[in-house]
Design a protein around this motif. Structure first.
Motif, PDB file in Angstrom:
ATOM      1  N   THR A 125       2.056  13.260 -14.183  1.00 55.71           N
ATOM      2  CA  THR A 125       2.437  12.130 -13.327  1.00 55.71           C
ATOM      3  C   THR A 125       3.015  10.991 -14.172  1.00 55.71           C
ATOM      4  N   GLU A 147       9.811  10.438 -21.647  1.00 57.75           N
ATOM      5  CA  GLU A 147      10.024   9.521 -22.774  1.00 57.75           C
ATOM      6  C   GLU A 147      11.210   8.581 -22.507  1.00 57.75           C
ATOM      7  N   VAL A 151       5.328   8.450 -15.944  1.00 56.72           N
ATOM      8  CA  VAL A 151       6.633   7.861 -15.705  1.00 56.72           C
ATOM      9  C   VAL A 151       6.989   6.990 -16.914  1.00 56.72           C
TER      10      VAL A 151
HETATM   11  N1  LIG Z   1       5.991   7.100 -24.462  1.00 54.67           N
HETATM   12  C1  LIG Z   1       6.195   7.105 -23.034  1.00 54.67           C
HETATM   13  C2  LIG Z   1       5.076   6.325 -22.378  1.00 54.67           C
HETATM   14  C3  LIG Z   1       5.032   6.528 -20.857  1.00 54.67           C
HETATM   15  C4  LIG Z   1       3.721   6.000 -20.269  1.00 54.67           C
HETATM   16  O1  LIG Z   1       2.735   5.739 -20.986  1.00 54.67           O
HETATM   17  N2  LIG Z   1       3.730   5.832 -18.937  1.00 54.67           N
HETATM   18  C5  LIG Z   1       2.531   5.413 -18.249  1.00 54.67           C
HETATM   19  C6  LIG Z   1       2.846   4.227 -17.316  1.00 54.67           C
HETATM   20  S1  LIG Z   1       3.303   2.760 -18.216  1.00 54.67           S
HETATM   21  C7  LIG Z   1       2.031   6.512 -17.347  1.00 54.67           C
HETATM   22  O2  LIG Z   1       2.788   7.109 -16.598  1.00 54.67           O
HETATM   23  N3  LIG Z   1       0.719   6.809 -17.417  1.00 54.67           N
HETATM   24  C8  LIG Z   1       0.072   7.714 -16.468  1.00 54.67           C
HETATM   25  C9  LIG Z   1       0.225   9.174 -16.807  1.00 54.67           C
HETATM   26  O3  LIG Z   1       0.656   9.524 -17.929  1.00 54.67           O
HETATM   27  O4  LIG Z   1      -0.076   9.992 -15.947  1.00 54.67           O
HETATM   28  C10 LIG Z   1       7.586   6.538 -22.716  1.00 54.67           C
HETATM   29  O5  LIG Z   1       8.142   5.801 -23.557  1.00 54.67           O
HETATM   30  O6  LIG Z   1       8.147   6.844 -21.646  1.00 54.67           O
END
Ligand SMILES: N[C@@H](CCC(=O)N[C@@H](CS)C(=O)NCC(=O)O)C(=O)O
Length: 80
Positions: free
Chosen positions: A50, A69, A52
């Protein structure tokens, strides 16, 4: 090709991608996974995750590929 960005507003990584969208040469549909649970369910079903931001890339044959990413998504969209 069709592109859809799975995102939500409070996610800083999503904001990074959203800020880049006006500077890319393709149209990207925005799919807010918190406002529409169907989007969240579909992403989870297809990717098992999930997280994003996530970019859905659909080719002309209907084949779907998913990219995670934020930095990779921005670099990919800018390369198009
Ligand atoms: N390194 C990733 C980090 C993405 C990330 O940590 N997304 C968080 C929201 S800020 C998220 O979706 N966390 C919930 C999950 O992984 O299910 C990027 O740069 O896109």
């Amino acid at each position: 090709m069709q592109y859809a960005l799975y995102y939500y507003d409070m996610c800083p990584f999503c904001q990074r991608v959203l800020r880049a969208l006006p500077n890319v040469n393709v149209e990207v549909e925005k799919r807010n996974v918190l406002k529409d649970q169907q989007h969240r369910k579909y992403q989870q079903k297809e990717t098992g995750r999930t997280t994003v931001p996530c970019l859905l890339i659909k080719d002309d044959n209907g084949e779907e590929n998913w990219m995670f990413e934020s930095a990779d998504i921005i670099n990919y969209l800018k390369s198009l």
